[in-house]
Design an enzyme around this catalytic site. Structure first.
Site, PDB file in Angstrom:
ATOM      1  NE  ARG A   1      -4.045  -1.958   0.165  1.00  0.00           N
ATOM      2  CZ  ARG A   1      -4.255  -2.630  -0.568  1.00  0.00           C
ATOM      3  NH1 ARG A   1      -3.132  -3.266  -1.298  1.00  0.00           N
ATOM      4  NH2 ARG A   1      -5.251  -3.645  -0.391  1.00  0.00           N
TER       5      ARG A   1
ATOM      6  CD  GLU B   1      -3.251   2.732  -7.125  1.00  0.00           C
ATOM      7  OE1 GLU B   1      -4.184   2.016  -7.637  1.00  0.00           O
ATOM      8  OE2 GLU B   1      -2.207   2.291  -6.509  1.00  0.00           O
TER       9      GLU B   1
ATOM     10  CG  HIS C   1      -2.589  -1.313  -7.893  1.00  0.00           C
ATOM     11  ND1 HIS C   1      -3.075  -0.568  -6.823  1.00  0.00           N
ATOM     12  CD2 HIS C   1      -2.466  -2.633  -7.282  1.00  0.00           C
ATOM     13  CE1 HIS C   1      -3.360  -1.135  -5.611  1.00  0.00           C
ATOM     14  NE2 HIS C   1      -3.375  -2.380  -5.898  1.00  0.00           N
TER      15      HIS C   1
END
Length: 343
Positions: free
Chosen positions: A260, A289, A308
């Site tokens: 994270r 994001e 990601h």
């Protein structure tokens, strides 16, 4: 038992519904709702906001206002389940097809006596594979070399050329030693590296099993040639790697993050990279994001960045609802305590 399954662009309600019928029987009653943000960019933005700020930051589909009322079990993936939805529901259980439960208001669920179950280790294989791939990509400039060739450039000099080495004999520091950290250690065993671990909850027998050594976070930062982050994000771990920790790292060390973004202080990391206080970083997760087009990371030569992708494999998505529902069914049948239930 009535189920409500809430799909999203990554895991549809049809897939979730099929898993419920496979595990609990074809005659099980299932309601289907899908969270459909206007675009992929909006989905990823809302998802990142929920990760940072909790379920109230999301925009769940309006259909959930009614759908949650008359069900026993709610199964979700990324769709936020807010306090409002929980208070409107008569469900006894909420199941999350992820290892984290940031998209569920756990406090509100507990207050109403609703048990929340997560899916432990669901993408551990995928993320651990990707972690090692990022280590190698950053160490050996694999992505940078590819990028240069695509542009027609035969590039041989990189930001780390003066200290680029092999994996062998390096010290790898793992921050967090849960499902993913253990698999990373296991998969690194063939690289002839030393592994140190910072995890206040890891037991001595586990350390021995994986041939790793427990150290303080300070010592890990000082000793490691590569640091890889695998902790859970919480109020206690937010900004775990900050200016102090980065200042302790070797000037040739790399920082890898597939966990994270909030575990690392963004401003401190950008400064360390810009000033070449550390060797570089490889990041798959970001503070917002999608990553903004004008973000400083785009201008740095000592980073490898990916959008990601670490846990996003078809194998992971296909097996996740089955992992969760099998554990849930086992819990219902045996009433044995499950570590997948959120305390």
């Amino acid at each position: 038992m009535k189920f409500l399954v809430v799909g999203d662009p990554m895991l549809s309600s049809k897939t979730l519904s099929g898993a419920v019928h496979d595990i609990f029987g074809s005659d099980t009653e299932v309601k289907e709702v899908d969270w459909k943000p206007a675009s992929d960019d909006e989905f990823w933005y809302l998802r990142s906001q929920v990760e940072k700020l909790g379920p109230s930051a999301g925009k769940p589909p309006k259909e959930l206002d009614e759908a949650v009322k008359d069900v026993d079990v709610i199964i979700t993936h990324h769709t936020p389940i807010s306090e409002k939805l929980i208070n409107a529901s008569n469900a006894s259980y909420i199941g999350v097809c992820r290892g984290g439960v940031e998209n569920v208001d756990v406090k509100a669920a507990k207050a109403k006596g609703i048990k929340v179950m997560r899916t432990m280790g669901r993408n551990a294989q995928a993320v651990s594979d990707f972690t090692i791939a990022l280590m190698l990509a950053q160490l050996r400039n694999i992505a940078k070399g590819h990028e240069a060739l695509i542009k027609g450039e035969w590039k041989k000099k990189y930001a780390n050329s003066s200290f680029m080495g092999d994996m062998a004999d390096k010290t790898i520091g793992l921050v967090g030693f849960g499902y993913i950290g253990k698999l990373v250690a296991q998969k690194l065993s063939g690289f002839d590296v030393s592994i140190v671990v910072y995890d206040p909850f890891v037991k001595e027998d586990v350390l021995e099993k994986y041939n790793v050594k427990a150290v303080s976070l300070e010592e890990l930062c000082k000793q490691s040639d590569i640091i890889s982050v695998h902790a859970r994000l919480s109020e206690e771990t937010k900004g775990l790697i900050g200016e102090k920790e980065l200042s302790l790292m070797k000037s040739t060390a790399y920082l890898i993050n597939t966990a994270r973004a909030g575990l690392i202080d963004e401003a401190a990391l950008i400064d360390a990279l810009q000033q070449h206080k550390i060797g570089g970083a490889a990041l798959d997760v970001f503070w917002t994001e999608p990553l903004q087009k004008d973000h400083p990371l785009h201008k740095l030569e000592n980073v490898t960045i990916t959008p990601h992708l670490a846990g996003a494999t078809n194998d992971t998505f296909n097996k996740t609802p089955y992992l969760l529902l099998r554990e849930f069914k086992k819990y219902l049948e045996t009433h044995e305590e499950s570590s997948w239930l959120v305390k």
